[in-house]
Design a protein around this motif. Structure first.
Motif, PDB file in Angstrom:
ATOM      1  N   VAL A  36      75.252  31.588 103.966  1.00 55.73           N
ATOM      2  CA  VAL A  36      73.906  31.571 104.569  1.00 55.73           C
ATOM      3  C   VAL A  36      73.879  31.049 105.979  1.00 55.73           C
ATOM      4  CG1 VAL A  36      71.583  30.798 104.834  1.00 55.73           C
ATOM      5  CG2 VAL A  36      72.593  31.911 102.522  1.00 55.73           C
ATOM      6  N   ASN A  37      74.941  29.952 106.090  1.00 58.65           N
ATOM      7  CA  ASN A  37      75.084  28.956 107.310  1.00 58.65           C
ATOM      8  C   ASN A  37      75.893  29.834 108.254  1.00 58.65           C
ATOM      9  OD1 ASN A  37      75.842  26.999 109.140  1.00 58.65           O
ATOM     10  ND2 ASN A  37      75.565  25.456 107.509  1.00 58.65           N
ATOM     11  N   MET A  38      76.943  30.629 107.864  1.00 55.66           N
ATOM     12  CA  MET A  38      77.618  31.179 108.798  1.00 55.66           C
ATOM     13  C   MET A  38      77.490  32.744 109.045  1.00 55.66           C
ATOM     14  SD  MET A  38      81.457  30.195 107.473  1.00 55.66           S
ATOM     15  CE  MET A  38      81.406  30.974 105.775  1.00 55.66           C
ATOM     16  N   GLN A  85      78.874  25.930 121.094  1.00 61.58           N
ATOM     17  CA  GLN A  85      79.533  24.814 120.418  1.00 61.58           C
ATOM     18  C   GLN A  85      78.845  24.039 119.616  1.00 61.58           C
ATOM     19  OE1 GLN A  85      82.897  25.009 121.007  1.00 61.58           O
ATOM     20  NE2 GLN A  85      82.969  23.482 119.260  1.00 61.58           N
ATOM     21  N   GLY A  86      77.484  23.753 120.091  1.00 64.34           N
ATOM     22  CA  GLY A  86      76.762  22.839 119.249  1.00 64.34           C
ATOM     23  C   GLY A  86      76.556  23.573 117.943  1.00 64.34           C
ATOM     24  N   PHE A  87      76.305  24.751 117.838  1.00 62.87           N
ATOM     25  CA  PHE A  87      76.057  25.293 116.457  1.00 62.87           C
ATOM     26  C   PHE A  87      77.305  25.062 115.607  1.00 62.87           C
ATOM     27  CE2 PHE A  87      75.888  28.799 113.363  1.00 62.87           C
ATOM     28  CZ  PHE A  87      74.384  28.860 113.125  1.00 62.87           C
ATOM     29  N   LEU A  88      78.606  25.123 116.083  1.00 62.65           N
ATOM     30  CA  LEU A  88      79.774  24.837 115.409  1.00 62.65           C
ATOM     31  C   LEU A  88      79.761  23.373 115.182  1.00 62.65           C
ATOM     32  CD1 LEU A  88      82.051  27.286 117.081  1.00 62.65           C
ATOM     33  CD2 LEU A  88      81.182  27.643 114.953  1.00 62.65           C
ATOM     34  N   ASN A  89      79.759  22.582 115.972  1.00 69.35           N
ATOM     35  CA  ASN A  89      79.494  21.068 115.903  1.00 69.35           C
ATOM     36  C   ASN A  89      78.571  20.324 114.931  1.00 69.35           C
ATOM     37  OD1 ASN A  89      81.823  20.962 117.709  1.00 69.35           O
ATOM     38  ND2 ASN A  89      80.716  20.221 119.341  1.00 69.35           N
ATOM     39  N   HIS A  90      77.602  20.900 114.734  1.00 69.05           N
ATOM     40  CA  HIS A  90      76.511  20.619 113.873  1.00 69.05           C
ATOM     41  C   HIS A  90      76.471  21.408 112.625  1.00 69.05           C
ATOM     42  CE1 HIS A  90      75.971  18.481 117.753  1.00 69.05           C
ATOM     43  NE2 HIS A  90      75.715  17.430 117.030  1.00 69.05           N
ATOM     44  N   GLN A  96      72.907  20.684 105.429  1.00 69.60           N
ATOM     45  CA  GLN A  96      72.193  19.666 104.907  1.00 69.60           C
ATOM     46  C   GLN A  96      70.531  20.161 104.716  1.00 69.60           C
ATOM     47  OE1 GLN A  96      71.369  16.284 107.381  1.00 69.60           O
ATOM     48  NE2 GLN A  96      70.921  14.967 105.599  1.00 69.60           N
ATOM     49  N   ILE A  97      70.305  20.995 105.731  1.00 68.46           N
ATOM     50  CA  ILE A  97      68.761  21.428 105.738  1.00 68.46           C
ATOM     51  C   ILE A  97      69.008  22.550 104.471  1.00 68.46           C
ATOM     52  CG2 ILE A  97      67.232  22.958 106.703  1.00 68.46           C
ATOM     53  CD1 ILE A  97      68.156  21.488 109.400  1.00 68.46           C
ATOM     54  N   LEU A  98      69.833  23.364 104.263  1.00 72.13           N
ATOM     55  CA  LEU A  98      69.902  24.283 103.106  1.00 72.13           C
ATOM     56  C   LEU A  98      69.824  23.418 101.748  1.00 72.13           C
ATOM     57  CD1 LEU A  98      72.328  27.024 104.752  1.00 72.13           C
ATOM     58  CD2 LEU A  98      69.830  27.260 104.224  1.00 72.13           C
ATOM     59  N   VAL A  99      70.644  22.507 101.851  1.00 68.43           N
ATOM     60  CA  VAL A  99      70.730  21.526 100.483  1.00 68.43           C
ATOM     61  C   VAL A  99      69.461  21.213 100.117  1.00 68.43           C
ATOM     62  CG1 VAL A  99      71.780  19.624  99.396  1.00 68.43           C
ATOM     63  CG2 VAL A  99      73.157  21.368 100.754  1.00 68.43           C
ATOM     64  N   VAL A 102      66.920  23.843  98.870  1.00 69.80           N
ATOM     65  CA  VAL A 102      67.260  24.186  97.528  1.00 69.80           C
ATOM     66  C   VAL A 102      66.934  23.188  96.665  1.00 69.80           C
ATOM     67  CG1 VAL A 102      69.286  24.596  95.931  1.00 69.80           C
ATOM     68  CG2 VAL A 102      69.379  25.701  98.158  1.00 69.80           C
ATOM     69  N   GLU A 103      67.152  21.943  96.972  1.00 67.04           N
ATOM     70  CA  GLU A 103      66.465  20.751  96.065  1.00 67.04           C
ATOM     71  C   GLU A 103      64.964  20.845  96.126  1.00 67.04           C
ATOM     72  OE1 GLU A 103      67.898  17.240  97.869  1.00 67.04           O
ATOM     73  OE2 GLU A 103      69.519  16.977  96.665  1.00 67.04           O
ATOM     74  N   ARG A 104      64.491  21.156  97.035  1.00 65.75           N
ATOM     75  CA  ARG A 104      62.941  21.129  97.199  1.00 65.75           C
ATOM     76  C   ARG A 104      62.219  22.462  96.429  1.00 65.75           C
ATOM     77  NH1 ARG A 104      59.450  19.776 102.391  1.00 65.75           N
ATOM     78  NH2 ARG A 104      57.348  20.441 101.480  1.00 65.75           N
ATOM     79  N   ILE A 105      63.030  23.405  96.338  1.00 61.13           N
ATOM     80  CA  ILE A 105      62.563  24.593  95.699  1.00 61.13           C
ATOM     81  C   ILE A 105      62.805  24.246  93.969  1.00 61.13           C
ATOM     82  CG2 ILE A 105      63.029  27.202  95.215  1.00 61.13           C
ATOM     83  CD1 ILE A 105      63.481  27.381  98.188  1.00 61.13           C
TER      84      ILE A 105
END
Length: 126
Positions: A36-38, A85-90, A96-99, A102-105
């Motif tokens: 999902v991230n990539m 570059q910011g997208f790749l560096n962060h 973390q947001i996705l994790v 998932v925890e919240r759901i």
């Protein structure tokens, strides 16, 4: 999440270290979240083969088979976003947001989970 790795190692090296000893299910979930991230990134940033290579590497940490991506889904891996570059560096921050999502759901009762996942606007609001 509770023990961030602030070393200068690459994202995947840090992720592997953090997942070391984890059961197969969380490692498979990590691979899915990385997908999902990539997925949105255009091939100039991360090509389809590289995306699949990353997924295969993560799955291998749990001894899981290589990723099998449906032809229709593989086409979506072409991406539509040049994240810069910011997208790749962060990448870690989006992961973390996705994790956390998932925890919240997962903390909700099953009927609420299903309702949320079947309503894209409610999921966006979440």
């Amino acid at each position: 999440m509770d023990q961030p790795d602030s070393s200068s190692d690459t994202f995947l090296v840090k992720l592997r270290r953090q997942l070391d000893g984890a059961p197969a299910a969380p490692i498979a979930l990590a691979a899915e979240l990385l997908l999902v991230n990539m997925a949105p990134l255009v091939p100039e940033q991360i090509g389809i083969r590289k995306k699949l290579q990353i997924l295969d590497e993560v799955l291998s940490w749990a001894g899981l088979d290589a990723a099998t991506i449906d032809v229709d889904l593989e086409t979506s891996l072409t991406g539509f976003l040049h994240g810069g570059q910011g997208f790749l560096n962060h990448r870690w921050a989006r992961f973390q947001i996705l994790v956390l999502l998932v925890e919240r759901i997962a903390a909700r009762p099953l009927p609420e989970q299903e309702a949320l996942l079947n309503d894209p606007w409610a999921l966006r609001d979440e």
